[in-house]
Write a protein that holds these residues in place. Structure first.
Motif, PDB file in Angstrom:
ATOM      1  N   ARG A   1      59.980  71.617  27.106  1.00 13.60           N
ATOM      2  CA  ARG A   1      60.907  72.509  26.411  1.00 13.60           C
ATOM      3  C   ARG A   1      61.403  71.868  25.108  1.00 13.60           C
ATOM      4  O   ARG A   1      61.682  72.569  24.134  1.00 13.60           O
ATOM      5  CB  ARG A   1      62.082  72.865  27.333  1.00 13.60           C
ATOM      6  CG  ARG A   1      61.668  73.760  28.501  1.00 13.60           C
ATOM      7  CD  ARG A   1      62.805  73.973  29.478  1.00 13.60           C
ATOM      8  NE  ARG A   1      63.870  74.743  28.891  1.00 13.60           N
ATOM      9  CZ  ARG A   1      63.995  76.067  28.998  1.00 13.60           C
ATOM     10  NH1 ARG A   1      63.108  76.765  29.671  1.00 13.60           N
ATOM     11  NH2 ARG A   1      65.005  76.697  28.429  1.00 13.60           N
TER      12      ARG A   1
ATOM     13  N   ALA B   1      61.080  73.672  21.512  1.00  8.91           N
ATOM     14  CA  ALA B   1      62.226  73.825  20.613  1.00  8.91           C
ATOM     15  C   ALA B   1      61.943  73.201  19.255  1.00  8.91           C
ATOM     16  O   ALA B   1      62.271  73.785  18.211  1.00  8.91           O
ATOM     17  CB  ALA B   1      63.471  73.203  21.242  1.00  8.91           C
TER      18      ALA B   1
ATOM     19  N   ASP C   1      58.846  80.039  29.625  1.00  9.76           N
ATOM     20  CA  ASP C   1      59.674  79.043  28.937  1.00  9.76           C
ATOM     21  C   ASP C   1      59.449  79.089  27.429  1.00  9.76           C
ATOM     22  O   ASP C   1      60.391  78.904  26.639  1.00  9.76           O
ATOM     23  CB  ASP C   1      59.361  77.636  29.439  1.00  9.76           C
ATOM     24  CG  ASP C   1      60.114  77.279  30.712  1.00  9.76           C
ATOM     25  OD1 ASP C   1      60.799  78.156  31.263  1.00  9.76           O
ATOM     26  OD2 ASP C   1      60.009  76.126  31.161  1.00  9.76           O
TER      27      ASP C   1
ATOM     28  N   THR D   1      62.681  79.844  25.196  1.00 13.54           N
ATOM     29  CA  THR D   1      63.088  78.744  24.308  1.00 13.54           C
ATOM     30  C   THR D   1      63.019  79.179  22.854  1.00 13.54           C
ATOM     31  O   THR D   1      63.926  78.866  22.059  1.00 13.54           O
ATOM     32  CB  THR D   1      62.204  77.509  24.531  1.00 13.54           C
ATOM     33  OG1 THR D   1      62.280  77.110  25.897  1.00 13.54           O
ATOM     34  CG2 THR D   1      62.653  76.356  23.650  1.00 13.54           C
TER      35      THR D   1
ATOM     36  N   ARG E   1      66.203  79.399  20.164  1.00  8.65           N
ATOM     37  CA  ARG E   1      66.271  78.622  18.933  1.00  8.65           C
ATOM     38  C   ARG E   1      66.409  79.490  17.689  1.00  8.65           C
ATOM     39  O   ARG E   1      66.958  79.035  16.676  1.00  8.65           O
ATOM     40  CB  ARG E   1      65.044  77.723  18.800  1.00  8.65           C
ATOM     41  CG  ARG E   1      64.821  76.759  19.945  1.00  8.65           C
ATOM     42  CD  ARG E   1      66.004  75.882  20.231  1.00  8.65           C
ATOM     43  NE  ARG E   1      66.347  74.979  19.140  1.00  8.65           N
ATOM     44  CZ  ARG E   1      67.304  74.077  19.181  1.00  8.65           C
ATOM     45  NH1 ARG E   1      68.050  73.978  20.282  1.00  8.65           N
ATOM     46  NH2 ARG E   1      67.546  73.293  18.163  1.00  8.65           N
TER      47      ARG E   1
END
Length: 506
Positions: A90, A94, A128, A132, A136
């Motif tokens: 993750r 990001a 994910d 994510t 962001r």
């Protein structure tokens, strides 16, 4: 933000930016090896220069790679291949989105899901990536001119699957991830709004707007006169100090297969909706009091979870209950020593007016009895004691039901929205004893999060029940101040499993 799934010849795919994973010691992930071969070994050659070793979250942007249709190639460090974790995965996701936001690409094709750690399912790897990325790119701008906003924000993220037969699973993960992300965004946006705008009446209006979008959703809003007639003396005692009238917002959702869903006992989510909490007569310290606009994040997360259920048309019977109020000092506000009578008929001695969340929640829990629920989960920014105990990483979980605890803990791990179970032993109940009422609203400093949960447990004896204390997880302070949207991912995971759309993660 738009998400897509693609497969095929990676080197021939035209995109403003192609995202590839690199493990430590400059080891390319499989997609990177494909591109390295297509470019005549150019990636290996560039990596040997030492600008990127593969450390988690490190990035390197390349341009005009020979034999590759992508305009840019972004290399992202994923850590040690054999020691990769979901956290480092993750972190890489990001970092890639953060850099893409600073470029003029506008869209990208990411292969990072194939660099996910061993043991993480392809479904969760894709989901994910979606959640994510959405996290962001979110920026609050309702009450400010966002001068720092990206000139070319990332609007489309395409996720790469190596085998076409994986597309169906990836598309499902994308749908689920997008719905979770939109629910999180709604919860964050409501939480970030200031208390002078996001009042109980504003929340009620937003509930009506949400219901207008979906045929499967209806909403009713109880006004103070209706609550008084019912006998919600605990909830109404909190709103007495405010000029803003309290609201009890009730969502009713029945999704796909309405006949079957209607026959189901509902899942009931109860979210604390304190749109601003000054502490009342037991006034809070002035420092950081602005963050008490986040005291409605439990209610905001109910909004987010309900919206996600609607977006996915989940075959489940769901009810959301949000008691909404302010807690302010006033000539008519609760005073320490006051005694109020709750909807259940139990009396409460108010020793601290800043312990108001449990007062509005207890009446909402009693109100939930009428729905004959299969389970009730309440969520509240309830105690600073829980922040001291668990910090900002895990929400506190309280329940006497071991099976329900296991379900929520496993769902939290699956959703990367984790909880930690704390005791709810009978030993703590004596701390709530009062000489003048059936109970006090606080039990002293010792075990404050536990005694708060013990208080609520007295109103949840007629149904399976769990309490989530999200005081440490619902928002961030300092430079990154803002709502997180937690625990929307956990709640949606529970709904996906209870509806049968996903297998139970236990």
């Amino acid at each position: 933000m738009e998400f897509k799934i693609k497969s095929g010849d990676l080197a021939k795919h035209k995109t403003p930016c192609l995202v590839l994973g690199v493990f430590e010691k400059r080891k390319l992930a499989p997609a990177g090896e494909v591109i390295d071969k297509a470019s005549g070994g150019r990636l290996t050659e560039l990596l040997k220069k030492g600008d990127l070793d593969g450390e988690p979250g490190r990035t390197l942007m390349l341009y005009d790679l020979p034999g590759v249709a992508a305009e840019r190639v972004l290399l992202v460090g994923c850590g040690k291949r054999k020691e990769a974790t979901r956290a480092t995965y993750r972190q890489a996701l990001a970092a890639s989105v953060d850099l893409l936001q600073r470029t003029h690409a506008g869209e990208a094709l990411s292969t990072l899901a194939e660099a996910a750690p061993e043991g993480l399912s392809h479904y969760l790897a894709v989901r994910d990536a979606v959640t994510t990325a959405a996290e962001r790119v979110y920026r609050y701008s309702q009450t400010k001119d966002d001068k720092q906003a990206p000139k070319t924000p990332l609007r489309t993220l395409t996720l790469w699957v190596t085998k076409k037969q994986e597309s169906d699973e990836a598309e499902q993960a994308l749908r689920h991830g997008a719905a979770i992300a939109e629910g999180v965004t709604l919860a964050r946006e409501l939480g970030n709004l200031p208390g002078n705008l996001c009042t109980p009446s504003y929340l009620a209006d937003q509930a009506h707007d949400l219901a207008a979008r979906f045929d499967t959703l209806s909403v009713e809003v109880l006004e103070e006169a209706q609550m008084e007639e019912l006998g919600m003396g605990a909830l109404l005692s909190v709103s007495r100090g405010s000029r803003q009238p309290a609201k009890l917002i009730v969502f009713h959702y029945q999704g796909a297969g309405q006949g079957a869903a209607a026959a189901q006992r509902p899942v009931v989510l109860v979210g604390k909706g304190l749109t601003f909490d000054a502490g009342g007569i037991s006034l809070k310290p002035g420092a950081d009091m602005d963050e008490m606009k986040y005291d409605m994040c439990g209610g905001a997360s109910v909004f987010g979870a309900v919206q996600a259920a609607c977006e996915l048309d989940l075959p489940i019977h769901l009810i959301g209950v949000v008691p909404a109020s302010e807690n302010l000092p006033d000539g008519d506000a609760n005073k320490p020593g006051d005694i109020v009578k709750s909807l259940s008929g139990q009396t409460i001695e108010i020793l601290n007016t800043d312990a108001e969340g449990r007062l509005i929640l207890c009446d909402a829990l009693t109100y939930s009895e009428r729905f004959d629920p299969a389970v009730v989960i309440d969520l509240a920014t309830l105690t600073g004691a829980c922040v001291v105990a668990l910090g900002k990483h895990a929400s506190g979980l309280f329940t006497a039901d071991d099976q329900l605890a296991s379900e929520l803990q496993a769902a939290g791990v699956a959703a990367w929205d984790r909880v930690w179970r704390l005791p709810l032993w009978e030993d703590y109940q004596a701390q709530l004893d009062s000489n003048f009422a059936d109970m006090a609203n606080v039990g002293g400093r010792d075990g404050g999060a536990i005694t708060a949960a013990c208080f609520l447990s007295r109103y949840a004896k007629k149904f399976p029940w769990a309490h989530l204390d999200i005081a440490g997880t619902a928002w961030l302070s300092g430079k990154e101040k803002g709502g997180t949207g937690r625990p929307v991912p956990l709640l949606v995971q529970v709904l996906l499993e209870r509806s049968g759309v996903l297998s139970a993660s236990t």
